[in-house]
Enzyme design. Structure first.
Site, mmCIF file in Angstrom:
data_model
loop_
_atom_site.group_PDB
_atom_site.id
_atom_site.type_symbol
_atom_site.label_atom_id
_atom_site.label_comp_id
_atom_site.label_asym_id
_atom_site.label_seq_id
_atom_site.Cartn_x
_atom_site.Cartn_y
_atom_site.Cartn_z
ATOM 1 N N CYS A 37 35.116 100.849 90.013
ATOM 2 C CA CYS A 37 36.081 101.642 89.251
ATOM 3 C C CYS A 37 36.609 100.902 88.030
ATOM 4 O O CYS A 37 37.456 101.421 87.319
ATOM 5 C CB CYS A 37 37.229 102.060 90.156
ATOM 6 S SG CYS A 37 37.874 100.671 91.065
ATOM 7 N N CYS A 106 39.489 98.777 97.058
ATOM 8 C CA CYS A 106 40.759 98.248 96.521
ATOM 9 C C CYS A 106 41.312 97.157 97.437
ATOM 10 O O CYS A 106 41.844 96.148 96.971
ATOM 11 C CB CYS A 106 41.796 99.358 96.389
ATOM 12 S SG CYS A 106 41.315 100.640 95.227
#
Lengths: 127, 170
Positions: A37, A106
Site C-alpha cells: 500500500c 499493517c
C-alpha cells in the site's frame, strides 16, 4: 470497510506522534515500508543504559490501520526491556486492533519497525 | 497462466504496446460470447472464462509494474507484497521527505516540481528493473523484485499527488 473502535481511537488520537533528536545517543530509529500500500513507518525508541525503553515516538504515512498499529506499538514498548519488546508479534497487534485480513500487513509493518529499531540498537552496542 | 503466450509474445519486459492492443482486440473478438450463441452450455462457459483471462492478461501486460511481476511469477519468484517489508533506510527517508513535501504543497508550481522529481526517480527505477529482468542471474531477479516494490511506493506517491492537484483546483 469498517474499522474497529480501537483502530479509530488510535487513528483519531494517535499516541506518541513525533520525532526524537536522532543525534541523541540513546535514540534508535527503525524505518520500514509496506509495498502493498506504499505505507511508510518510522519508529524511534529511547533506550536507557540498562536496555529499558524509556520512551517511543512514531511517524507513519499510511492508512488508519497502519497509524493505529504504530501508535499502539509505541504504548506497548514503553517500560519494556529490549528483549521483551522483541517478543511483540504482529498477531498480537492484529488481535488487539481487530484488524481484518487485508490489513494484516499493517501489523507486520509495526512488528518489523520494532525489529529494525532494535537491530540498530544492537549494531550501536557492538561498536 | 502465461499471459505472454496468450498474447503471442516472448516473455520480455519491453513489449510493443500497440501490438498488444491489436492482439487484445483480436482475442476479444474470437472469444466474444456472441460467437457462442448457438454453442453448447459448456462451450459458452468456456468462452466466458476465456474472456476473463484475456481481460486479465491485457491488464497485466499493459502496466509495466504488473508486467514485471508477471515475468517474475513465471520464473517462480514470489513477490509477496503483503508480507514483505522494505527496509532500505535511504529509500524510506526519501519517501518520508516526499510525503512531507506533499503535505506542504500550496501551489500548482509545487505540484509540477514534485511530478518531475517523482518521474525522474521512477524512470531510474524502471531502467534498473529492465536491466535486472534481462539478466539470467537469480540474484538479479530478487533485485528486480526490490525495484518493483519501490515502484509501488512511487505509484502511491503519484496517486497522492494527483489527488492533491485535483483538490487545488476545487
Amino acid at each position: 470497510m469498517a474499522y474497529s473502535e480501537k483502530v479509530i481511537d488510535h487513528y483519531e488520537n494517535p499516541r506518541n506522534v513525533g520525532s526524537f533528536d536522532k543525534n541523541d545517543p540513546s535514540v534508535v530509529t527503525g524505518m520500514v515500508g509496506a509495498p502493498a500500500c506504499g505505507d511508510v513507518m518510522k519508529l524511534q525508541l529511547k533506550i536507557d543504559g540498562n536496555g529499558v525503553i524509556e520512551d517511543a515516538k512514531f511517524k507513519t504515512y499510511g492508512c488508519g490501520s497502519a497509524i493505529a498499529s504504530s501508535s499502539l506499538v509505541t504504548e506497548w514498548v514503553k517500560g519494556k526491556t529490549i528483549e521483551q519488546a522483541a517478543e511483540i508479534k504482529n498477531t498480537d497487534i492484529a488481535e488487539e486492533l481487530a484488524l481484518p485480513p487485508v490489513k494484516i500487513h499493517c501489523s507486520i509493518l509495526a512488528e518489523d519497525a520494532i525489529k529494525a529499531a532494535l537491530d540498530e540498537y544492537k549494531s550501536k552496542q557492538a561498536k | 497462466m502465461n499471459y505472454f503466450e496468450l498474447f503471442n509474445f516472448s516473455p520480455a519486459f519491453q513489449i510493443d504496446l500497440t501490438v498488444l492492443a491489436e492482439r487484445y482486440r483480436e482475442l476479444q473478438r474470437t472469444v466474444h460470447p456472441d460467437n457462442f450463441a448457438n454453442a453448447s452450455e459448456q462451450q459458452k462457459l468456456l468462452a466466458v472464462q476465456r474472456t476473463a483471462q484475456v481481460n486479465d492478461g491485457y491488464q497485466a501486460l499493459k502496466n509495466p509494474v504488473r508486467r514485471a511481476e508477471h515475468i517474475l511469477f513465471l520464473r517462480g519468484i514470489d513477490i509477496s507484497h503483503e508480507t514483505t517489508t522494505v527496509k532500505d533506510t535511504a529509500f524510506l527517508m526519501q519517501q518520508m521527505e516526499w510525503r512531507e513535501a506533499l503535505e506542504e504543497i500550496t501551489s500548482v508550481d509545487d505540484v509540477a516540481s514534485l511530478y518531475d522529481e517523482f518521474s525522474d526517480y521512477q524512470k531510474l527505477l524502471t531502467a534498473h528493473l529492465s536491466l535486472m529482468l534481462a539478466s539470467d542471474n537469480v540474484n538479479d531477479w530478487s533485485m528486480a523484485a526490490d525495484d518493483i516494490r519501490k515502484l509501488k511506493f512511487m505509484i502511491k506517491l503519484h496517486d497522492e499527488l494527483v489527488r492533491i492537484e485535483d483538490a487545488l483546483y476545487d
